[in-house]
Design an enzyme around this catalytic site. Structure first.
Site, PDB file in Angstrom:
ATOM      1  N   GLU A 178       8.993  -8.015   9.403  1.00 39.98           N
ATOM      2  CA  GLU A 178       9.314  -6.864  10.230  1.00 39.98           C
ATOM      3  C   GLU A 178      10.646  -7.131  10.929  1.00 39.98           C
ATOM      4  OE1 GLU A 178       6.448  -5.327  13.236  1.00 39.98           O
ATOM      5  OE2 GLU A 178       8.234  -5.334  14.476  1.00 39.98           O
ATOM      6  N   ARG A 187      -9.549   1.779  18.970  1.00 41.29           N
ATOM      7  CA  ARG A 187      -9.495   1.151  17.655  1.00 41.29           C
ATOM      8  C   ARG A 187     -10.454  -0.041  17.562  1.00 41.29           C
ATOM      9  NH1 ARG A 187      -5.857   0.555  13.299  1.00 41.29           N
ATOM     10  NH2 ARG A 187      -4.391   2.242  13.597  1.00 41.29           N
ATOM     11  N   GLU A 213      -2.572  -0.225  -3.889  1.00 39.73           N
ATOM     12  CA  GLU A 213      -3.810  -0.671  -3.221  1.00 39.73           C
ATOM     13  C   GLU A 213      -4.844   0.434  -2.943  1.00 39.73           C
ATOM     14  OE1 GLU A 213      -2.943  -3.160   0.225  1.00 39.73           O
ATOM     15  OE2 GLU A 213      -1.127  -3.967  -0.703  1.00 39.73           O
ATOM     16  N   SER A 269       0.822  -1.202   0.000  1.00 39.90           N
ATOM     17  CA  SER A 269       0.000   0.000   0.000  1.00 39.90           C
ATOM     18  C   SER A 269       0.859   1.255   0.000  1.00 39.90           C
ATOM     19  CB  SER A 269      -0.928   0.010   1.216  1.00 39.90           C
ATOM     20  OG  SER A 269      -0.180  -0.123   2.396  1.00 39.90           O
ATOM     21  N   CYS A 301       6.462  -2.734   6.486  1.00 38.63           N
ATOM     22  CA  CYS A 301       5.063  -3.079   6.181  1.00 38.63           C
ATOM     23  C   CYS A 301       4.530  -2.073   5.167  1.00 38.63           C
ATOM     24  CB  CYS A 301       4.241  -3.064   7.473  1.00 38.63           C
ATOM     25  SG  CYS A 301       2.605  -3.816   7.300  1.00 38.63           S
ATOM     26  N   HIS A 305       5.605   2.487  11.189  1.00 40.64           N
ATOM     27  CA  HIS A 305       4.586   2.903  12.157  1.00 40.64           C
ATOM     28  C   HIS A 305       4.796   4.335  12.630  1.00 40.64           C
ATOM     29  CE1 HIS A 305       4.608  -1.489  12.286  1.00 40.64           C
ATOM     30  NE2 HIS A 305       3.302  -1.332  12.369  1.00 40.64           N
TER      31      HIS A 305
HETATM   32  N1  GLN Z   1       0.056  -5.463   1.388  1.00 46.45           N
HETATM   33  C1  GLN Z   1      -0.438  -4.914   2.605  1.00 46.45           C
HETATM   34  C2  GLN Z   1      -0.102  -3.424   2.674  1.00 46.45           C
HETATM   35  O1  GLN Z   1       0.918  -3.052   2.233  1.00 46.45           O
HETATM   36  C3  GLN Z   1       0.148  -5.620   3.797  1.00 46.45           C
HETATM   37  C4  GLN Z   1      -0.430  -5.128   5.101  1.00 46.45           C
HETATM   38  C5  GLN Z   1      -0.041  -5.940   6.297  1.00 46.45           C
HETATM   39  O2  GLN Z   1       0.876  -6.735   6.266  1.00 46.45           O
HETATM   40  N2  GLN Z   1      -0.707  -5.767   7.395  1.00 46.45           N
HETATM   41  O3  GLN Z   1      -0.830  -2.633   3.209  1.00 46.45           O
HETATM   42 ZN    ZN Z   2       2.736  -5.973   7.280  1.00 54.60          ZN
END
Ligand code: GLN
Ligand code: ZN
Length: 762
Positions: free
Chosen positions: A664, A514, A483, A432, A725, A693
């Site tokens: 990660e 959340r 995405e 994403s 991520c 994050h």
């Molecule tokens: N492909 C997803 C993204 O990039 C992976 C998200 C995830 O691992 N939680 O948002």
């Molecule tokens: Zn991820």
């Protein structure tokens, strides 16, 4: 026969708590206003339980953020760094969320057993002093009693609390147990005169416990009994069956024992014969972890049999676990297919089911109510909507060779190298790109009908085009489409697959304010049309660089949905895998040479018991293999997982047989890679080089350092360069800067390594 629940969702049927919390954090609401909302919610939830006809209302299950954190505060076990962070209320939220202005990091958060709820991990240190106060709970008990309710307070038990805590090096948290036991005794003594039952949650009893932990458990509970002889303690266990811890629970000298009859495939025959005279038995026959109606016809004989053995007055009927894990009220769902809706029960409805079961056993049964339940259950089990003969046939016909790629990794990796022609240390991202306000606005307007499907499609295509251009400019090697068409990585696929439905208000707390709204998987799953191909084919058409196709894996879709309970999870997962397999093959046909299957939830699907974990991993990994194994040798399969605790399941991760895995790693200094070395992990790895994050932009040097560290464990031709991520929650400016540095880091490294190679060949 007494009836109760183990806890009620706190967020409110319209997420009132979420809104109040976020208002308070923004400074728009006063503490008083937030506390008022909380009191209104508590009162409303007690009234639901009371009006349904339950014997008592559960008190102490409410929390402003998390119930484990509440206990930490009640014990006065506030870590040192939070001293002087303002009022008690400010300190509480600083512990949960950190204190940005003073640069104090929040306490760690992790998953609550096998649910998607996250709790704040208690931290204990050698100079731990406890400053207990039970005011919060006593106030609530008093409030409930003033309103005329019978209160059953709930406390998380000392053994589970300590088992879930973490300690500093050189100190064992178990050293705190004597102090903690004293505090619990004083808590029990204070509560006992004000109420009948006191619920003590010890879900740890449903996990593997060592002999010494069992011993510790018994010693502690004997002390509690001795110290607070008049407390009527109900020892509650859930999320599994007691198994080899049954004896420990029976010897605990508690006044009652609660069993989860929905999660474990437990038979209660043993329990009925072994239950000591002084103990009552609470049977959790209404599932607190899923949204289906209870099958009263199968629950009643179990309850009746127990009533015959023990007598009604020693029997309680309840929810299997707290209802925290289901949405609040089905009444709000007006858009669901009425038939499918009639199969469901949310928290409010579950209270009524429990009351109905209790009344039925007591002889006060109403044929209409039971009939309604029977008809709903029959409608569900016999319904054509849940069974698709083609899907069943296809699942039966899965052969072992469908789980294997044509050639082993060692052979296909060379072919992929030729086909893809990527540089050393290839750079990529996880899928994403920033979900901008423009994207959210277009989505809103499209949903409301203000934006036509054609206009929405044009908008998304333009967004994809921009994302591709940015990546070209940055000089990334493997691109993604970003995405923009997905609100959520599971919901998006659920919406395109047969067998899923969606609620409007079916929110469940994930952590703090959340919430998530899991899709409901009610029937056989199949794919009627390609789900991602048009977007990805379009994205590939815009660039000469390889575009990475992006799918959510079968296990993750399963773990993050409410799943039907009339079919084995393994079987449901196989259906998902077959549907995704078709998508993978269509992507390959459309010219995508790289396809990534995200399995973010693989690890969290692990059952609590080791013995069951093996079985789960077998079918989960097989589902992944079934998803991807149809492709040719030159198609490169990636997978992504956003966590770093791999050691225990590395063997299985290797068995996924993916060509590249991204994980990660940036927050753990690459140490975790040692496990991959020890295991001789065969394929390529992209250990995240920076933490997505946080909006902080890591420097080139920092990322180089991470990569150099990774190279101590991974050979250069196996190392990929990517963030931790997806970048969905980030904004563009910091994303461009961070990725710019990341690409630069890969270039520096490439230069360095080609130089050394030149020297060596000379
Ligand atoms: N492909 C997803 C993204 O990039 C992976 C998200 C995830 O691992 N939680 O948002
Ligand atoms: Zn991820």
């Amino acid at each position: 026969m007494q009836t109760h629940i183990l806890g009620f969702p706190r967020i409110g049927r319209k997420r009132e708590l979420k809104k109040a919390l976020e208002g308070y954090w923004k400074g728009e609401l006063s503490e008083r206003q937030l506390r008022n909302t909380a009191d209104e919610l508590k009162k409303r939830h007690w009234k639901v339980q009371h009006d349904a006809g339950l014997s008592f209302v559960t008190v102490g299950d409410f929390s402003f953020y998390d119930h484990v954190l509440d206990l930490t505060v009640a014990l006065g076990a506030v870590p040192h760094r939070f001293r002087n962070t303002g009022s008690a209320f400010d300190t509480y939220f600083a512990m949960a969320r950190g204190d940005g202005s003073r640069n104090i990091p929040a306490m760690e958060m992790t998953k609550w057993f096998n649910t998607n709820y996250h709790y704040i991990v208690p931290e204990l240190s050698s100079d731990q002093t406890f400053q207990p106060s039970l005011d919060w709970l006593e106030d609530d008990v008093a409030l409930a009693r003033r309103l005329g309710f019978h209160a059953k307070p709930v406390l998380l038990g000392p053994i589970t609390y300590l088992a879930l805590s973490k300690d500093r090096t050189g100190f064992s948290r178990w050293e705190s147990l004597p102090q903690l036991t004293e505090i619990y005794i004083s808590f029990l003594e204070r509560l006992a005169p004000q109420c009948g039952w006191i619920q003590i949650d010890e879900p740890i009893l449903c996990t593997d416990m060592s002999d010494s932990l069992r011993e510790t458990f018994l010693e502690t509970y004997r002390l509690l009994r001795k110290g607070a002889p008049s407390a009527r303690t109900l020892l509650t266990t859930y999320f599994g069956s007691l198994g080899d811890n049954l004896g420990t629970a029976l010897d605990s000298e508690c006044s009652g024992l609660h069993l989860d009859l929905c999660a474990g495939n437990a038979s209660i025959t043993d329990v009925l014969t072994a239950l000591p005279e002084h103990m009552s038995l609470s049977l959790g026959v209404v599932d607190g972890h899923n949204i289906w109606k209870t099958n009263c016809a199968s629950a009643l004989p179990v309850l009746r049999n127990a009533a015959l053995k023990l007598g009604n007055d020693r029997l309680l009927v309840g929810s299997s676990c707290s209802l925290l894990h289901v949405p609040v009220d089905l009444e709000l769902e007006t858009e669901l297919d009425p038939e499918i809706r009639s199969w469901m029960a949310f928290a409010v409805q579950k209270c009524h089911e429990i009351a109905l079961l209790g009344q039925t056993i007591d002889g006060g049964w109403t044929p209409e109510c039971l009939n309604e339940n029977r008809l709903a259950i029959e409608s569900r089990y016999l319904n054509v909507k849940t069974i698709d003969p083609d899907v069943r046939r296809r699942c039966r016909n899965v052969t072992p060779d469908m789980l294997n790629r044509n050639t082993p990794y060692a052979v296909r990796c060379g072919k992929q190298e030729k086909a893809l022609n990527l540089p050393l240390f290839p750079t990529t991202t996880i899928g994403s790109y920033p979900q901008t306000e423009a994207i959210r606005k277009a989505r809103r307007e499209y949903r409301k009908g203000e934006l036509s499907p054609a206009a929405y499609e044009t908008f998304l295509k333009r967004t994809i085009q921009e994302v591709v251009e940015q990546q070209e400019k940055l000089g990334l090697d493997v691109l993604v489409h970003g995405e923009p068409e997905r609100t959520d990585m599971v919901e998006y696929f659920g919406q395109q697959l047969e067998g899923f439905c969606f609620t409007e208000h079916g929110w469940v707390q994930s952590y703090g304010s959340r919430c998530v709204k899991p899709p409901i998987l009610y029937g056989d799953v199949s794919r009627k049309h390609p789900m991602t191909v048009p977007w990805l084919a379009y994205a590939q058409s815009l660039t000469k660089k390889p575009m990475k196709g992006m799918l959510t894996g079968p296990v993750t879709i399963l773990c993050w949905s409410f799943v039907r309970d009339d079919l084995e999870r393994e079987e449901v997962c196989r259906q998902l895998a077959l549907a995704l397999r078709d998508e993978v093959l269509d992507l390959e046909r459309a010219g995508l040479k790289i396809i990534q299957i995200d399995e973010a939830a693989l690890r969290e699907g692990l059952p609590l018991r080791k013995k069951e974990a093996e079985k789960y991993l077998r079918w989960a990994i097989d589902a992944f293999r079934l998803t991807v194994s149809g492709v040719g040798d030159t198609t490169q399969i990636h997978t992504h997982m956003c966590y770093s605790e791999f050691n225990a399941i590395l063997k299985w991760i290797a068995e996924m047989d993916a060509d590249v895995i991204s994980i990660e790693a940036s927050r753990s200094d690459m140490e975790l890679l040692q496990a991959f070395v020890d295991f001789k992990y065969p394929s390529a790895i992209g250990p995240g080089v920076y933490d997505i994050h946080s909006p902080r932009v890591p420097s080139l040097e920092e990322m180089l350092e991470h990569l150099e560290q990774a190279l101590r464990f991974i050979s250069p031709e196996k190392l990929w360069v990517n963030p931790d991520c997806g970048l969905k929650t980030r904004a563009w400016p910091e994303t461009l800067l961070a990725l710019g540095n990341m690409v630069q880091a890969a270039r520096v490294l490439r230069q360095k390594y080609s130089d050394t190679q030149n020297i060596m060949t000379r």
